[in-house]
Design an enzyme around this catalytic site. Structure first.
Site, PDB file in Angstrom:
ATOM      1  N   HIS A  89       0.829  -1.209   0.000  1.00 33.90           N
ATOM      2  CA  HIS A  89       0.000   0.000   0.000  1.00 33.90           C
ATOM      3  C   HIS A  89       0.873   1.274   0.000  1.00 33.90           C
ATOM      4  O   HIS A  89       0.730   2.162  -0.844  1.00 33.90           O
ATOM      5  CB  HIS A  89      -0.880   0.062   1.253  1.00 33.90           C
TER       6      HIS A  89
HETATM    7  O1  RIB Z   1      -5.343   0.538   4.346  1.00 36.60           O
HETATM    8  C1  RIB Z   1      -3.958   0.368   4.206  1.00 36.60           C
HETATM    9  C2  RIB Z   1      -3.224   1.374   5.033  1.00 36.60           C
HETATM   10  O2  RIB Z   1      -3.526   1.158   6.398  1.00 36.60           O
HETATM   11  C3  RIB Z   1      -1.692   1.237   4.927  1.00 36.60           C
HETATM   12  O3  RIB Z   1      -1.105   2.499   5.086  1.00 36.60           O
HETATM   13  C4  RIB Z   1      -1.346   0.370   6.087  1.00 36.60           C
HETATM   14  O4  RIB Z   1      -0.017   0.606   6.565  1.00 36.60           O
HETATM   15  C5  RIB Z   1      -2.342   0.834   7.115  1.00 36.60           C
HETATM   16  O5  RIB Z   1      -1.821   2.000   7.701  1.00 36.60           O
END
Ligand code: RIB
Ligand code: CA
Length: 311
Positions: free
Chosen positions: A238
């Site tokens: 992500h």
């Molecule tokens: O939804 C994904 C996000 O939420 C990413 O940044 C992960 O590290 C959590 O923080």
């Protein structure tokens, strides 16, 4: 090459840690500070992860503590996705020679934005509480911050509720303050990050490369694979994809759109409202990633991690 100054605000977490290592392997950018926020785990852990990770990799950078709670209580949302301390089953040595900045995150953002004279960019990969506090305390930041690249939200879907992504769901009020700030924004949401998966090929390549950063990344990936086998999230990058949006924009297709955040709905708070079809009659205020070239991203990420610690 003139390096672009960045602050990375993160709730380190497994994918945050990989994004941090990639950032320190990007010759295009100079990370001026790493600021910590609660999110994946409590801020006492996210900040400790940031400090320990920097010392473990031999990286000399300002690390600050930050917000321990969102603007309005969301109860206990510290799940098990990132393990007890946030780095899965990876235990980094406690930092022995490093200490946190004397300033908390909002003050670090204020100070460095002034020093960088309008060139500072933010990579925001956790709940946006620190950024919103900084904007509330120091309105001049609206003119001083060049761009905010953030992992959060989704045009469609969610990973906390069916309509809300974690970073925005934790603190929708903070996210709304940021989306209304007028600062140029790029949203890298679940629409593309849920496709940004690393596999055994990358884990093997990084482990064989043998640097501290590459082996640590391989260990974190191993934890993610086990998590996925147990029914949890896959090895989704992500946060590293939000970095890629800033550094190799060719790996993403982005569209300009109106972006706002729902804060009040009992079931919809945290939903990112976008208007890709332009039917709401509202002026676009963000660029939103809608498609990903996965191979370009994966190859770039592996090379960045190999360079980490050898900038
Ligand atoms: O939804 C994904 C996000 O939420 C990413 O940044 C992960 O590290 C959590 O923080
Ligand atoms: Ca994160």
């Amino acid at each position: 090459m003139t390096q672009r100054p960045f602050i990375i605000d993160c709730d380190t977490g497994t994918d945050d840690a990989i994004a941090l290592m990639a950032a320190f392997g990007c010759p295009e950018i100079k990370v001026r500070a790493v600021t910590s926020v609660n999110g994946n785990v409590r801020e006492e852990y996210t900040s400790a992860n940031n400090l320990n990770l920097m010392e473990y990799l031999g990286i000399d950078v300002e690390v600050s503590r930050g917000a321990t709670l969102p603007f309005y209580p969301r109860g206990n949302y510290y799940g098990t996705t990132h393990g007890r301390t946030g780095l899965g089953d990876v235990d980094l040595p406690d930092a022995q020679h490093s200490s946190f900045s004397k300033d908390m995150a909002p003050e670090v953002i204020r100070r460095i934005a002034a020093e960088e004279n309008g060139e500072l960019e933010l990579l925001v990969v956790g709940p946006m509480t620190n950024i919103a506090i900084a904007l509330s305390l120091y309105p001049q930041l609206k003119e001083q911050i060049k761009h905010i690249w953030f992992m959060g939200g989704a045009v469609k879907g969610g990973n906390v509720t069916s309509t809300a992504e974690f970073n925005i769901w934790v603190d929708p009020v903070a996210a709304k303050i940021v989306t209304e700030s007028g600062i140029p924004l790029t949203m890298v949401g679940l629409d593309v990050t849920e496709k940004a998966v690393l596999g055994r090929k990358e884990e093997k390549e990084l482990r064989e490369y043998g640097s501290k950063a590459s082996v640590l990344t391989a260990d974190i990936l191993e934890y993610m694979f086990k998590r996925c086998q147990g029914g949890g999230e896959d090895a989704l990058m992500h946060d590293a994809l939000a970095l890629a949006a800033a550094v190799i924009p060719e790996c993403l297709t982005c569209k300009e759109t109106f972006l706002d955040v729902e804060c009040r709905g009992e079931y919809t708070a945290g939903h990112t409202v976008t208007d890709l079809r332009g039917r709401m009659g509202k002026k676009p205020n963000a660029s939103v990633a809608v498609e990903l070239s996965l191979d370009i991203f994966k190859d770039w990420l592996v090379e960045c991690i190999k360079r980490c610690g050898k900038a």
